[in-house]
Enzyme design. Structure first.
Site, PDB file in Angstrom:
ATOM      1  CE  LYS A 112      -4.040  -2.130   2.121  1.00 16.28           C
ATOM      2  NZ  LYS A 112      -4.897  -2.251   3.290  1.00 16.28           N
ATOM      3  CE  LYS A 192      -7.119  -7.550  -6.755  1.00 18.84           C
ATOM      4  NZ  LYS A 192      -6.853  -7.138  -5.476  1.00 18.84           N
ATOM      5  CE  LYS A 195     -13.057  -1.085  -3.340  1.00 17.15           C
ATOM      6  NZ  LYS A 195     -12.848  -1.496  -1.982  1.00 17.15           N
TER       7      LYS A 195
END
Ligand code: ADP
Ligand code: TRP
Length: 329
Positions: A112, A192, A195
Protein backbone atom coordinates in the site's frame (compact mmCIF):
# COMPACT_ATOMS: atom_id res chain seq x y z
CA UNK A 1 -22.09 -28.51 12.12
CA UNK A 2 -23.05 -24.85 12.06
CA UNK A 3 -19.94 -22.72 12.28
CA UNK A 4 -19.34 -19.03 12.85
CA UNK A 5 -18.30 -17.41 9.58
CA UNK A 6 -16.93 -13.89 9.58
CA UNK A 7 -15.83 -11.49 6.89
CA UNK A 8 -15.44 -7.77 6.41
CA UNK A 9 -15.30 -5.47 3.44
CA UNK A 10 -13.83 -1.98 3.42
CA UNK A 11 -16.23 0.78 2.35
CA UNK A 12 -13.41 2.53 0.53
CA UNK A 13 -15.27 3.05 -2.76
CA UNK A 14 -17.98 1.64 -4.96
CA UNK A 15 -17.97 -2.15 -5.26
CA UNK A 16 -16.99 -3.79 -8.53
CA UNK A 17 -17.24 -7.13 -10.33
CA UNK A 18 -14.00 -8.34 -8.68
CA UNK A 19 -15.48 -7.73 -5.23
CA UNK A 20 -18.67 -9.52 -6.23
CA UNK A 21 -17.20 -12.67 -7.76
CA UNK A 22 -14.17 -12.74 -5.43
CA UNK A 23 -15.97 -12.17 -2.12
CA UNK A 24 -19.58 -11.01 -1.89
CA UNK A 25 -21.14 -13.88 -3.80
CA UNK A 26 -19.53 -16.40 -1.42
CA UNK A 27 -20.66 -14.37 1.59
CA UNK A 28 -24.24 -14.42 0.36
CA UNK A 29 -24.09 -18.14 -0.37
CA UNK A 30 -22.78 -18.95 3.11
CA UNK A 31 -25.42 -17.00 5.04
CA UNK A 32 -27.96 -19.83 5.09
CA UNK A 33 -25.67 -22.67 6.14
CA UNK A 34 -23.74 -20.92 8.89
CA UNK A 35 -23.90 -18.39 11.65
CA UNK A 36 -22.52 -15.56 9.54
CA UNK A 37 -21.16 -12.17 10.66
CA UNK A 38 -20.49 -9.66 7.88
CA UNK A 39 -19.47 -6.09 8.47
CA UNK A 40 -18.39 -2.84 6.84
CA UNK A 41 -14.77 -2.35 8.00
CA UNK A 42 -15.05 1.42 8.31
CA UNK A 43 -12.31 1.81 10.96
CA UNK A 44 -9.96 0.13 8.50
CA UNK A 45 -10.99 2.52 5.75
CA UNK A 46 -9.85 5.47 7.88
CA UNK A 47 -6.30 4.36 7.07
CA UNK A 48 -6.80 5.44 3.45
CA UNK A 49 -9.87 7.71 3.31
CA UNK A 50 -10.07 10.78 5.51
CA UNK A 51 -13.31 12.41 4.44
CA UNK A 52 -16.30 12.01 6.77
CA UNK A 53 -19.21 12.52 4.34
CA UNK A 54 -17.55 10.23 1.79
CA UNK A 55 -16.92 7.43 4.28
CA UNK A 56 -20.48 7.65 5.53
CA UNK A 57 -21.93 7.52 2.01
CA UNK A 58 -19.62 4.67 0.94
CA UNK A 59 -20.71 2.66 3.96
CA UNK A 60 -24.37 3.11 3.09
CA UNK A 61 -23.63 2.20 -0.53
CA UNK A 62 -21.95 -1.06 0.52
CA UNK A 63 -24.96 -1.93 2.68
CA UNK A 64 -27.32 -1.21 -0.24
CA UNK A 65 -25.18 -3.29 -2.60
CA UNK A 66 -25.17 -6.31 -0.29
CA UNK A 67 -28.88 -6.13 0.44
CA UNK A 68 -29.76 -5.70 -3.23
CA UNK A 69 -27.60 -8.68 -4.17
CA UNK A 70 -29.40 -10.99 -1.79
CA UNK A 71 -27.83 -10.67 1.63
CA UNK A 72 -30.65 -11.32 4.09
CA UNK A 73 -30.19 -9.54 7.43
CA UNK A 74 -32.59 -11.96 9.08
CA UNK A 75 -30.28 -14.86 8.21
CA UNK A 76 -26.97 -13.30 9.23
CA UNK A 77 -25.54 -10.54 11.42
CA UNK A 78 -24.80 -7.56 9.17
CA UNK A 79 -23.32 -4.48 10.81
CA UNK A 80 -20.87 -1.59 10.84
CA UNK A 81 -17.51 -2.19 12.56
CA UNK A 82 -17.86 1.14 14.35
CA UNK A 83 -20.95 -0.18 16.15
CA UNK A 84 -18.77 -2.57 18.13
CA UNK A 85 -16.41 -0.60 20.42
CA UNK A 86 -15.12 -3.87 21.90
CA UNK A 87 -13.21 -4.44 18.67
CA UNK A 88 -10.91 -1.47 19.18
CA UNK A 89 -10.53 -2.45 22.83
CA UNK A 90 -9.36 -5.93 21.83
CA UNK A 91 -7.12 -4.47 19.12
CA UNK A 92 -5.31 -2.43 21.79
CA UNK A 93 -4.83 -5.51 23.95
CA UNK A 94 -3.52 -7.58 21.03
CA UNK A 95 -1.17 -4.72 20.16
CA UNK A 96 0.46 -5.00 23.57
CA UNK A 97 1.29 -8.65 22.79
CA UNK A 98 2.35 -8.18 19.17
CA UNK A 99 6.08 -7.93 18.45
CA UNK A 100 6.93 -5.04 16.12
CA UNK A 101 8.88 -7.59 14.08
CA UNK A 102 5.66 -9.51 13.32
CA UNK A 103 4.00 -6.42 11.85
CA UNK A 104 7.17 -5.69 9.89
CA UNK A 105 6.52 -8.90 7.97
CA UNK A 106 3.22 -7.52 6.68
CA UNK A 107 3.20 -7.47 2.88
CA UNK A 108 -0.05 -5.52 2.50
CA UNK A 109 1.44 -2.52 4.34
CA UNK A 110 4.50 -2.43 2.10
CA UNK A 111 2.33 -2.79 -1.01
CA UNK A 112 0.00 0.00 0.00
CA UNK A 113 2.85 2.38 0.82
CA UNK A 114 4.54 1.48 -2.49
CA UNK A 115 1.24 2.37 -4.18
CA UNK A 116 1.23 5.84 -2.65
CA UNK A 117 -0.76 5.54 0.59
CA UNK A 118 0.56 7.59 3.54
CA UNK A 119 2.53 5.40 5.95
CA UNK A 120 0.41 6.07 9.07
CA UNK A 121 0.46 3.92 12.22
CA UNK A 122 -3.10 2.77 11.53
CA UNK A 123 -2.00 1.35 8.20
CA UNK A 124 0.96 -0.38 9.88
CA UNK A 125 -1.16 -1.95 12.61
CA UNK A 126 -4.13 -2.66 10.29
CA UNK A 127 -3.65 -6.47 10.72
CA UNK A 128 -4.02 -6.13 14.52
CA UNK A 129 -7.43 -4.51 14.14
CA UNK A 130 -8.34 -7.17 11.59
CA UNK A 131 -7.27 -9.86 14.07
CA UNK A 132 -9.55 -8.27 16.68
CA UNK A 133 -12.42 -8.31 14.15
CA UNK A 134 -11.94 -12.00 13.60
CA UNK A 135 -11.31 -13.07 17.19
CA UNK A 136 -13.98 -11.03 18.96
CA UNK A 137 -16.84 -13.16 17.54
CA UNK A 138 -15.17 -16.56 18.15
CA UNK A 139 -15.05 -17.07 14.38
CA UNK A 140 -14.34 -20.52 12.97
CA UNK A 141 -14.09 -19.69 9.27
CA UNK A 142 -12.96 -16.49 7.58
CA UNK A 143 -13.79 -16.50 3.85
CA UNK A 144 -11.39 -14.14 2.10
CA UNK A 145 -9.41 -13.70 -1.10
CA UNK A 146 -5.86 -15.06 -1.29
CA UNK A 147 -4.45 -11.57 -0.63
CA UNK A 148 -5.80 -11.73 2.94
CA UNK A 149 -4.17 -15.01 3.95
CA UNK A 150 -1.30 -13.41 5.85
CA UNK A 151 -3.69 -11.30 7.89
CA UNK A 152 -5.59 -14.43 8.96
CA UNK A 153 -2.31 -16.04 9.97
CA UNK A 154 -1.50 -12.97 12.09
CA UNK A 155 -4.85 -13.36 13.84
CA UNK A 156 -4.03 -16.98 14.66
CA UNK A 157 -0.61 -15.97 16.01
CA UNK A 158 -2.08 -13.23 18.17
CA UNK A 159 -4.85 -15.44 19.58
CA UNK A 160 -2.28 -18.07 20.53
CA UNK A 161 -0.10 -15.41 22.11
CA UNK A 162 -2.93 -14.13 24.31
CA UNK A 163 -4.02 -17.63 25.34
CA UNK A 164 -0.42 -18.58 26.16
CA UNK A 165 0.41 -15.39 28.06
CA UNK A 166 -2.68 -15.57 30.27
CA UNK A 167 -2.69 -19.40 30.41
CA UNK A 168 -6.32 -19.66 29.40
CA UNK A 169 -8.32 -20.45 26.23
CA UNK A 170 -9.63 -16.92 25.94
CA UNK A 171 -9.74 -16.80 22.14
CA UNK A 172 -10.61 -19.39 19.53
CA UNK A 173 -8.10 -20.05 16.73
CA UNK A 174 -9.80 -19.36 13.36
CA UNK A 175 -9.27 -21.03 9.97
CA UNK A 176 -8.93 -19.11 6.71
CA UNK A 177 -11.20 -20.22 3.89
CA UNK A 178 -9.56 -19.04 0.70
CA UNK A 179 -11.79 -19.13 -2.33
CA UNK A 180 -9.21 -20.56 -4.75
CA UNK A 181 -11.76 -21.41 -7.44
CA UNK A 182 -12.31 -17.75 -8.25
CA UNK A 183 -9.73 -16.47 -10.66
CA UNK A 184 -8.62 -12.89 -10.34
CA UNK A 185 -11.20 -10.82 -12.18
CA UNK A 186 -9.45 -8.61 -14.74
CA UNK A 187 -10.23 -4.91 -15.07
CA UNK A 188 -10.83 -3.06 -18.34
CA UNK A 189 -7.05 -2.63 -18.77
CA UNK A 190 -6.31 -6.33 -18.21
CA UNK A 191 -4.68 -5.85 -14.77
CA UNK A 192 -6.44 -7.12 -11.62
CA UNK A 193 -9.70 -5.21 -11.27
CA UNK A 194 -9.15 -2.86 -8.32
CA UNK A 195 -10.45 0.44 -6.99
CA UNK A 196 -6.88 1.65 -6.78
CA UNK A 197 -6.20 1.06 -10.51
CA UNK A 198 -9.24 2.95 -11.82
CA UNK A 199 -10.03 -0.02 -14.08
CA UNK A 200 -13.26 -1.25 -12.53
CA UNK A 201 -16.70 -2.12 -13.83
CA UNK A 202 -19.04 -1.42 -10.93
CA UNK A 203 -21.69 -3.96 -10.00
CA UNK A 204 -24.35 -1.30 -10.37
CA UNK A 205 -23.03 0.53 -13.40
CA UNK A 206 -25.77 0.81 -15.98
CA UNK A 207 -26.71 2.50 -19.27
CA UNK A 208 -24.10 4.64 -20.96
CA UNK A 209 -21.51 4.33 -18.17
CA UNK A 210 -21.60 0.55 -18.33
CA UNK A 211 -21.47 0.48 -22.11
CA UNK A 212 -18.47 2.82 -22.23
CA UNK A 213 -16.52 0.67 -19.78
CA UNK A 214 -17.26 -2.58 -21.60
CA UNK A 215 -16.27 -1.03 -24.93
CA UNK A 216 -12.98 0.13 -23.35
CA UNK A 217 -11.85 -3.40 -22.38
CA UNK A 218 -8.39 -3.92 -23.83
CA UNK A 219 -8.07 -6.59 -26.55
CA UNK A 220 -5.34 -7.48 -29.06
CA UNK A 221 -5.38 -6.41 -32.70
CA UNK A 222 -6.38 -9.70 -34.36
CA UNK A 223 -8.50 -8.81 -37.42
CA UNK A 224 -12.23 -9.63 -37.32
CA UNK A 225 -12.08 -12.53 -39.76
CA UNK A 226 -9.17 -14.36 -38.02
CA UNK A 227 -9.55 -17.10 -35.39
CA UNK A 228 -9.01 -15.89 -31.81
CA UNK A 229 -7.94 -17.47 -28.54
CA UNK A 230 -10.68 -17.03 -25.89
CA UNK A 231 -8.33 -18.06 -23.08
CA UNK A 232 -6.10 -15.01 -23.44
CA UNK A 233 -8.94 -12.52 -23.96
CA UNK A 234 -10.01 -10.11 -21.20
CA UNK A 235 -13.55 -9.92 -22.59
CA UNK A 236 -13.90 -13.71 -22.49
CA UNK A 237 -12.48 -13.82 -18.94
CA UNK A 238 -15.45 -11.67 -17.89
CA UNK A 239 -17.96 -13.55 -20.05
CA UNK A 240 -16.94 -16.74 -18.21
CA UNK A 241 -18.20 -15.28 -14.93
CA UNK A 242 -21.69 -14.73 -16.26
CA UNK A 243 -22.36 -17.41 -18.87
CA UNK A 244 -23.73 -20.93 -18.45
CA UNK A 245 -21.39 -23.77 -19.48
CA UNK A 246 -23.14 -24.18 -22.83
CA UNK A 247 -23.08 -20.48 -23.56
CA UNK A 248 -19.38 -20.32 -22.66
CA UNK A 249 -18.60 -23.16 -25.07
CA UNK A 250 -20.70 -21.60 -27.80
CA UNK A 251 -18.85 -18.29 -27.54
CA UNK A 252 -15.44 -19.98 -27.27
CA UNK A 253 -16.22 -21.87 -30.49
CA UNK A 254 -17.11 -18.59 -32.23
CA UNK A 255 -13.77 -17.10 -31.11
CA UNK A 256 -11.86 -20.08 -32.53
CA UNK A 257 -13.80 -20.16 -35.80
CA UNK A 258 -12.94 -16.59 -36.84
CA UNK A 259 -15.34 -14.03 -38.28
CA UNK A 260 -16.33 -13.12 -34.71
CA UNK A 261 -14.86 -9.82 -33.55
CA UNK A 262 -14.10 -8.44 -30.10
CA UNK A 263 -16.92 -5.95 -30.70
CA UNK A 264 -19.36 -8.85 -30.94
CA UNK A 265 -18.00 -10.37 -27.73
CA UNK A 266 -18.29 -7.04 -25.93
CA UNK A 267 -21.89 -6.65 -26.98
CA UNK A 268 -22.62 -10.13 -25.70
CA UNK A 269 -20.90 -9.31 -22.38
CA UNK A 270 -22.82 -6.04 -22.02
CA UNK A 271 -26.09 -7.94 -22.39
CA UNK A 272 -25.00 -10.51 -19.84
CA UNK A 273 -24.01 -7.97 -17.18
CA UNK A 274 -27.23 -6.04 -17.70
CA UNK A 275 -29.35 -9.15 -17.35
CA UNK A 276 -27.41 -10.79 -14.52
CA UNK A 277 -27.85 -7.81 -12.20
CA UNK A 278 -31.27 -6.65 -13.47
CA UNK A 279 -33.21 -7.86 -10.45
CA UNK A 280 -30.60 -6.59 -7.99
CA UNK A 281 -30.54 -3.22 -9.74
CA UNK A 282 -34.29 -2.92 -9.38
CA UNK A 283 -34.09 -3.92 -5.72
CA UNK A 284 -31.30 -1.39 -5.11
CA UNK A 285 -33.42 1.43 -6.56
CA UNK A 286 -36.21 0.45 -4.18
CA UNK A 287 -33.90 0.27 -1.17
CA UNK A 288 -32.46 3.70 -1.96
CA UNK A 289 -35.93 5.13 -1.33
CA UNK A 290 -35.90 3.73 2.17
CA UNK A 291 -32.91 5.05 4.14
CA UNK A 292 -34.57 4.24 7.47
CA UNK A 293 -34.56 0.56 6.57
CA UNK A 294 -30.78 0.62 6.06
CA UNK A 295 -30.25 2.20 9.47
CA UNK A 296 -32.61 -0.30 11.10
CA UNK A 297 -30.67 -3.19 9.57
CA UNK A 298 -27.40 -1.78 10.88
CA UNK A 299 -28.88 -1.08 14.29
CA UNK A 300 -30.16 -4.60 14.71
CA UNK A 301 -26.95 -6.16 13.37
CA UNK A 302 -24.87 -3.92 15.63
CA UNK A 303 -26.81 -5.04 18.69
CA UNK A 304 -26.32 -8.72 17.88
CA UNK A 305 -22.62 -8.23 17.14
CA UNK A 306 -22.00 -6.23 20.34
CA UNK A 307 -23.68 -8.90 22.40
CA UNK A 308 -21.39 -11.62 21.05
CA UNK A 309 -18.33 -9.36 21.31
CA UNK A 310 -19.09 -8.54 24.93
CA UNK A 311 -19.35 -12.24 25.80
CA UNK A 312 -15.84 -12.78 24.47
CA UNK A 313 -14.41 -9.56 25.92
CA UNK A 314 -15.50 -9.84 29.54
CA UNK A 315 -13.45 -12.96 30.43
CA UNK A 316 -10.46 -11.32 28.73
CA UNK A 317 -10.76 -8.19 30.86
CA UNK A 318 -10.97 -10.35 33.96
CA UNK A 319 -7.96 -12.47 33.02
CA UNK A 320 -5.90 -9.37 32.21
CA UNK A 321 -6.81 -7.62 35.46
CA UNK A 322 -8.64 -4.75 33.82
CA UNK A 323 -11.09 -3.21 36.26
CA UNK A 324 -14.37 -2.13 34.72
CA UNK A 325 -17.12 -0.55 36.77
CA UNK A 326 -19.71 -0.17 34.03
CA UNK A 327 -21.27 -2.43 31.42
CA UNK A 328 -20.64 -1.55 27.80
CA UNK A 329 -22.61 -4.23 25.92
P1 ADP B 1 -9.78 -3.38 -4.19
O1 ADP B 1 -8.57 -4.05 -4.78
O2 ADP B 1 -10.71 -2.91 -5.25
O3 ADP B 1 -9.43 -2.30 -3.20
P2 ADP B 1 -10.42 -4.93 -1.87
O4 ADP B 1 -8.97 -5.17 -1.60
O5 ADP B 1 -11.16 -3.98 -0.99
O6 ADP B 1 -10.58 -4.51 -3.39
O7 ADP B 1 -11.14 -6.35 -1.87
C1 ADP B 1 -12.32 -6.70 -1.20
C2 ADP B 1 -12.59 -8.16 -1.47
O8 ADP B 1 -12.81 -8.40 -2.88
C3 ADP B 1 -11.41 -9.08 -1.09
O9 ADP B 1 -11.90 -10.27 -0.49
C4 ADP B 1 -10.72 -9.38 -2.41
O10 ADP B 1 -10.08 -10.65 -2.38
C5 ADP B 1 -11.88 -9.35 -3.41
N1 ADP B 1 -11.39 -8.84 -4.72
C6 ADP B 1 -11.04 -7.57 -5.01
N2 ADP B 1 -10.65 -7.43 -6.29
C7 ADP B 1 -10.75 -8.67 -6.86
C8 ADP B 1 -10.50 -9.18 -8.19
N3 ADP B 1 -10.09 -8.39 -9.19
N4 ADP B 1 -10.71 -10.50 -8.41
C9 ADP B 1 -11.16 -11.32 -7.41
N5 ADP B 1 -11.41 -10.88 -6.14
C10 ADP B 1 -11.22 -9.58 -5.86
N1 TRP C 1 -8.72 -6.38 5.06
C1 TRP C 1 -9.94 -6.82 4.41
C2 TRP C 1 -9.90 -6.36 2.94
O1 TRP C 1 -9.28 -5.39 2.62
C3 TRP C 1 -11.17 -6.27 5.10
C4 TRP C 1 -11.31 -6.80 6.49
C5 TRP C 1 -11.22 -6.08 7.65
C6 TRP C 1 -11.57 -8.15 6.85
N2 TRP C 1 -11.41 -6.89 8.74
C7 TRP C 1 -11.62 -8.16 8.29
C8 TRP C 1 -11.75 -9.33 6.14
C9 TRP C 1 -11.85 -9.35 8.98
C10 TRP C 1 -11.97 -10.52 6.84
C11 TRP C 1 -12.01 -10.52 8.26
O2 TRP C 1 -10.56 -6.99 2.11
Amino acid sequence: MRKTVLSGIQPSGKLHLGNYFGAMRQHIEMQAEHDAFYFMANYHTLTSLQNGPELRQNTIDVVLDYLALGLDPTKCTFFAQSDVPQVTELAWILGTLCPVSLMEKGVAYKDKVANGLAANIGLFTYPILQAADILIYNSDIVPVGADQKQNIEFSRDLAQKLNFTYEKELLKIPEPHIVESVAIVPGVDGRKMSKSYGNTILIFDEGKALKEKVMKIVTDATPLEDPKNPDTCNVFALIKLFASTEKKEEIAAKYRAGGYGYGHAKKELLGMITEYFAEAREKRHQLEQNPDFVMDVLKEGGEKARKRAEEVMQPIREALGLIRTHYAG
